[in-house]
Design an enzyme around this catalytic site. Structure first.
Site, PDB file in Angstrom:
ATOM      1  N   LYS A  66       0.474  -1.561   0.003  1.00 18.97           N
ATOM      2  CA  LYS A  66      -0.092  -0.184   0.385  1.00 18.97           C
ATOM      3  C   LYS A  66       1.043   1.346   0.053  1.00 18.97           C
ATOM      4  O   LYS A  66       1.730   1.218   0.769  1.00 18.97           O
ATOM      5  CB  LYS A  66      -1.283  -0.140   1.172  1.00 18.97           C
ATOM      6  CG  LYS A  66      -2.016   1.095   1.344  1.00 18.97           C
ATOM      7  CD  LYS A  66      -2.915   1.447   2.749  1.00 18.97           C
ATOM      8  CE  LYS A  66      -2.029   1.982   3.862  1.00 18.97           C
ATOM      9  NZ  LYS A  66      -2.404   3.528   3.545  1.00 18.97           N
ATOM     10  N   ASP A  72      -3.586   4.475  -2.071  1.00 20.70           N
ATOM     11  CA  ASP A  72      -4.328   4.689  -0.739  1.00 20.70           C
ATOM     12  C   ASP A  72      -3.863   6.676  -1.051  1.00 20.70           C
ATOM     13  O   ASP A  72      -3.140   6.483  -0.061  1.00 20.70           O
ATOM     14  CB  ASP A  72      -3.714   4.667   0.548  1.00 20.70           C
ATOM     15  CG  ASP A  72      -4.769   4.103   2.156  1.00 20.70           C
ATOM     16  OD1 ASP A  72      -5.849   5.573   1.558  1.00 20.70           O
ATOM     17  OD2 ASP A  72      -4.296   4.646   2.238  1.00 20.70           O
ATOM     18  N   LEU A  73      -4.670   7.473  -1.622  1.00 24.86           N
ATOM     19  CA  LEU A  73      -5.002   8.587  -1.609  1.00 24.86           C
ATOM     20  C   LEU A  73      -6.258   9.209  -0.952  1.00 24.86           C
ATOM     21  O   LEU A  73      -6.239  10.419  -1.070  1.00 24.86           O
ATOM     22  CB  LEU A  73      -4.365   9.337  -3.141  1.00 24.86           C
ATOM     23  CG  LEU A  73      -2.685   8.705  -3.625  1.00 24.86           C
ATOM     24  CD1 LEU A  73      -2.694   9.606  -4.786  1.00 24.86           C
ATOM     25  CD2 LEU A  73      -1.820   9.259  -2.617  1.00 24.86           C
ATOM     26  N   LYS A  74      -7.551   8.477  -0.838  1.00 23.01           N
ATOM     27  CA  LYS A  74      -8.104   9.106  -0.499  1.00 23.01           C
ATOM     28  C   LYS A  74      -8.631  10.167  -1.520  1.00 23.01           C
ATOM     29  O   LYS A  74      -9.154  10.586  -0.280  1.00 23.01           O
ATOM     30  CB  LYS A  74      -8.179   9.314   1.010  1.00 23.01           C
ATOM     31  CG  LYS A  74      -8.079   7.896   1.509  1.00 23.01           C
ATOM     32  CD  LYS A  74      -7.642   8.260   3.528  1.00 23.01           C
ATOM     33  CE  LYS A  74      -7.609   6.855   4.642  1.00 23.01           C
ATOM     34  NZ  LYS A  74      -6.480   6.454   4.458  1.00 23.01           N
ATOM     35  N   GLN A  90      -4.565   3.366  16.517  1.00 23.42           N
ATOM     36  CA  GLN A  90      -5.831   2.407  15.634  1.00 23.42           C
ATOM     37  C   GLN A  90      -6.720   2.761  16.757  1.00 23.42           C
ATOM     38  O   GLN A  90      -6.385   2.130  18.038  1.00 23.42           O
ATOM     39  CB  GLN A  90      -5.318   0.799  15.290  1.00 23.42           C
ATOM     40  CG  GLN A  90      -4.589   1.637  14.205  1.00 23.42           C
ATOM     41  CD  GLN A  90      -5.051   2.067  12.647  1.00 23.42           C
ATOM     42  OE1 GLN A  90      -6.439   2.350  12.966  1.00 23.42           O
ATOM     43  NE2 GLN A  90      -4.555   2.054  11.534  1.00 23.42           N
ATOM     44  N   GLY A 103       0.258  -2.388   8.456  1.00 19.65           N
ATOM     45  CA  GLY A 103       1.915  -0.730   8.838  1.00 19.65           C
ATOM     46  C   GLY A 103       2.989  -1.301   9.995  1.00 19.65           C
ATOM     47  O   GLY A 103       3.464  -2.185   9.535  1.00 19.65           O
ATOM     48  N   ARG A 104       3.009  -0.052  10.865  1.00 20.90           N
ATOM     49  CA  ARG A 104       3.150  -0.560  11.138  1.00 20.90           C
ATOM     50  C   ARG A 104       3.852  -1.643  12.384  1.00 20.90           C
ATOM     51  O   ARG A 104       5.409  -1.535  12.689  1.00 20.90           O
ATOM     52  CB  ARG A 104       3.198   0.114  13.205  1.00 20.90           C
ATOM     53  CG  ARG A 104       3.768   1.977  12.061  1.00 20.90           C
ATOM     54  CD  ARG A 104       2.675   2.933  12.455  1.00 20.90           C
ATOM     55  NE  ARG A 104       1.132   2.800  12.769  1.00 20.90           N
ATOM     56  CZ  ARG A 104       0.528   3.869  13.489  1.00 20.90           C
ATOM     57  NH1 ARG A 104       1.048   5.007  14.211  1.00 20.90           N
ATOM     58  NH2 ARG A 104      -0.550   3.609  13.410  1.00 20.90           N
ATOM     59  N   HIS A 145     -10.947  12.571  -2.973  1.00 16.71           N
ATOM     60  CA  HIS A 145     -12.114  13.927  -1.844  1.00 16.71           C
ATOM     61  C   HIS A 145     -12.764  15.179  -2.778  1.00 16.71           C
ATOM     62  O   HIS A 145     -11.958  16.056  -2.246  1.00 16.71           O
ATOM     63  CB  HIS A 145     -12.285  13.836  -0.180  1.00 16.71           C
ATOM     64  CG  HIS A 145     -13.742  14.090   0.199  1.00 16.71           C
ATOM     65  ND1 HIS A 145     -13.598  14.314   1.925  1.00 16.71           N
ATOM     66  CD2 HIS A 145     -14.678  14.575  -0.227  1.00 16.71           C
ATOM     67  CE1 HIS A 145     -14.701  14.208   1.749  1.00 16.71           C
ATOM     68  NE2 HIS A 145     -15.882  14.524   1.031  1.00 16.71           N
ATOM     69  N   THR A 177     -10.319   4.045  10.638  1.00 17.47           N
ATOM     70  CA  THR A 177     -10.268   2.933  12.249  1.00 17.47           C
ATOM     71  C   THR A 177      -9.526   3.879  12.883  1.00 17.47           C
ATOM     72  O   THR A 177      -9.833   2.978  14.579  1.00 17.47           O
ATOM     73  CB  THR A 177      -9.514   2.052  11.693  1.00 17.47           C
ATOM     74  OG1 THR A 177      -8.236   2.046  10.864  1.00 17.47           O
ATOM     75  CG2 THR A 177     -10.424   0.845  11.163  1.00 17.47           C
TER      76      THR A 177
END
Ligand code: C5P
Length: 230
Positions: A35, A62-64, A188, A208-209, A66, A118
């Site tokens: 990602k 993952d550029l979201k 999260q 991710g982390r 809007h 999340t």
């Protein structure tokens, strides 16, 4: 619609090109995809994206997005030459915006819509005057995405099963907020283990982390893969 043998997509959240490439190289044998989000894409650009894509793994960009429908459609067309497997928009951008994104993708990219981050819980949504809490809002946005011709959603594992039940088994559920047992939650708020998320209806696990911040990212990715096979 679930065509990813290994459901784990590793989030390469870094602004450093060398680190992104090193992480991609390290984890690629044990993950199903990568990602690339805002931090990496804005810092490394198309050139960095293409270097990462040389791993050959499917990329979730993952550029979201809007924006106005016309602007989002233009953005989807501008990104299409990068051939991401998945690209996302914010469901809160509205039905017309999602329709424009789906149409602009011309079936070449899976467009998915972010429901509720999340990192947000019911109290955060109430503070924004959104009624019904995270679950109800995520379902509302997922229905709207389905009606707009979108291929799936980014949602919490807690809602994935209900979303599949409403929107259909082929409606892709991409789930962040995954934490292997015993690891830190970071920022999260609604987390589940990889196995619990899969059992709960998640098609793709964005992690991710727990992988990238581990002393041994390749080993961490492999452990997650093994935990899913068990
Ligand atoms: O490090 P961590 O596993 O928390 O990373 C989760 C990734 O998923 C981040 O890259 C974040 O941008 C992304 N994400 C999220 N929640 C969403 C959508 C995407 O955490 N609703």
């Amino acid at each position: 619609m679930t065509t990813f043998d290994n459901p784990v997509f590793c989030a390469l959240d870094t602004a450093e090109r060398a680190r992104a490439l090193e992480l991609a190289r390290q984890v690629s044998p044990a993950v199903g995809g990568l990602k690339i989000g805002m931090e990496a894409f804005y810092a490394l650009g198309r050139d960095g994206y293409e270097a990462i894509a040389e791993t050959g793994l499917p990329i979730f960009l993952d550029l979201k997005l809007h924006e106005l429908p016309n602007t989002v459609a233009g953005a989807v067309r501008a990104l299409a030459p990068l051939s991401p497997a998945i690209l996302n928009v914010q469901a809160s951008g509205g039905q017309a915006m999602m329709e424009a994104a789906a149409e602009a993708a011309e079936g070449r990219i899976r467009i998915i819509a972010v429901t509720v981050l999340t990192s947000l819980d019911d109290a955060d949504l109430a503070a924004q005057a959104i009624s019904g809490g995270a679950r109800e809002h995520a379902l509302r946005l997922a229905r709207s995405a389905r009606e707009a011709g979108i291929d799936g959603v980014v949602c919490s594992a807690h809602e994935a099963c209900a979303i599949k039940a409403e929107c259909g088994a082929d409606f892709l559920t991409v789930v962040p907020g995954i934490r292997p047992a015993g690891s830190a939650g970071d920022d999260q708020k609604r987390v589940l283990t990889p196995a619990a998320a899969r059992a709960g209806g998640a098609d793709i696990l964005v992690i991710g982390r727990p992988i990238t911040a581990a002393a041994d990212p390749a080993g961490a990715a492999q452990d997650i893969q093994l935990s899913l096979a068990a």
